[in-house]
Design a protein around this motif. Structure first.
Motif, mmCIF file in Angstrom:
data_model
loop_
_atom_site.group_PDB
_atom_site.id
_atom_site.type_symbol
_atom_site.label_atom_id
_atom_site.label_comp_id
_atom_site.label_asym_id
_atom_site.label_seq_id
_atom_site.Cartn_x
_atom_site.Cartn_y
_atom_site.Cartn_z
ATOM 1 N N ALA A 145 2.681 4.688 1.098
ATOM 2 C CA ALA A 145 3.129 5.175 2.402
ATOM 3 C C ALA A 145 3.657 6.598 2.225
ATOM 4 O O ALA A 145 3.943 7.028 1.107
ATOM 5 C CB ALA A 145 4.225 4.272 2.961
ATOM 6 N N THR A 146 3.773 7.299 3.342
ATOM 7 C CA THR A 146 4.305 8.662 3.315
ATOM 8 C C THR A 146 5.411 8.782 4.345
ATOM 9 O O THR A 146 5.165 8.641 5.546
ATOM 10 C CB THR A 146 3.189 9.687 3.619
ATOM 11 O OG1 THR A 146 2.127 9.515 2.680
ATOM 12 C CG2 THR A 146 3.722 11.103 3.531
ATOM 13 N N THR A 205 4.254 3.871 11.316
ATOM 14 C CA THR A 205 5.313 2.886 11.101
ATOM 15 C C THR A 205 6.673 3.533 11.324
ATOM 16 O O THR A 205 6.902 4.659 10.905
ATOM 17 C CB THR A 205 5.248 2.307 9.671
ATOM 18 O OG1 THR A 205 3.992 1.653 9.496
ATOM 19 C CG2 THR A 205 6.378 1.341 9.386
ATOM 20 N N THR A 251 0.850 -1.192 0.000
ATOM 21 C CA THR A 251 0.000 0.000 0.000
ATOM 22 C C THR A 251 0.888 1.247 0.000
ATOM 23 O O THR A 251 2.026 1.200 0.458
ATOM 24 C CB THR A 251 -0.928 0.042 1.238
ATOM 25 O OG1 THR A 251 -0.110 0.039 2.415
ATOM 26 C CG2 THR A 251 -1.875 -1.149 1.273
ATOM 27 N N ALA A 296 3.823 8.357 8.028
ATOM 28 C CA ALA A 296 2.607 9.026 8.489
ATOM 29 C C ALA A 296 1.644 8.089 9.215
ATOM 30 O O ALA A 296 0.902 8.527 10.091
ATOM 31 C CB ALA A 296 1.893 9.692 7.310
ATOM 32 N N ASP A 297 1.663 6.800 8.893
ATOM 33 C CA ASP A 297 0.737 5.859 9.542
ATOM 34 C C ASP A 297 1.253 5.354 10.887
ATOM 35 O O ASP A 297 0.641 4.499 11.508
ATOM 36 C CB ASP A 297 0.429 4.686 8.616
ATOM 37 C CG ASP A 297 1.628 3.775 8.379
ATOM 38 O OD1 ASP A 297 2.754 4.091 8.851
ATOM 39 O OD2 ASP A 297 1.450 2.742 7.713
#
Length: 149
Positions: free
Chosen positions: A53-54, A128, A51, A125-126
């Motif tokens: 990611a940032t 991680t 997926t 950003a999530d």
């Protein structure tokens, strides 16, 4: 019937062996500044997972401040601009390399010398976080000559 069934099971077993690619970072190295007290730069490759990611920051405990930057050329003039975030598309590699994206490391610990290793923390950003070792190289070392995984 048995042969077909056996081939189907073998195909399913092989398919289950290839796991989806995960978000990861490798090839990290830190190039020291040419003059003591000048910023160093960190380079690496982010491998996108299944997926998007940032990447929102890269930090290290061997520098007081770290900023993501990008080198840009416009009308024959090269400049650097800070980056607040870097989008990492799914299943895509994003390189931080000389002449492009990089992380500026300000106020490096003067005890860090070529041949040392430093830990980098990559924050997304999530939430991680990925930790990775980076080899420290001298100013002017060719790109990718001293990488760590």
């Amino acid at each position: 019937m048995r042969i077909v069934f056996g081939l189907g099971v073998a195909a399913m077993a092989l398919a289950s062996c290839s796991q989806p690619k995960e978000l990861s970072v490798d090839g990290a190295y830190i190039r020291l500044g040419a003059v003591t007290g000048r910023p160093a730069a960190a380079y690496f490759t982010v491998h996108g997972g299944p997926t998007p990611a940032t990447l929102i920051s890269v930090t290290t405990d061997v520098a007081i401040k770290a900023e993501m930057h990008e080198t840009r050329a416009k009308d024959g003039v090269t400049s650097m601009a800070p980056l607040a975030r870097v989008e990492i598309p799914a299943n895509t590699d994003v390189a931080f390399a000389p002449g492009g994206r990089h992380v500026m490391l300000f106020n490096m610990n003067p005890g860090i010398k070529p041949g040392a290793r430093a830990m980098l923390t990559f924050a997304f950003a999530d939430g991680t976080r990925i930790l990775g070792n980076a080899n420290v190289v001298v100013a002017g070392a060719p790109a990718g000559t001293a990488t760590a995984k």
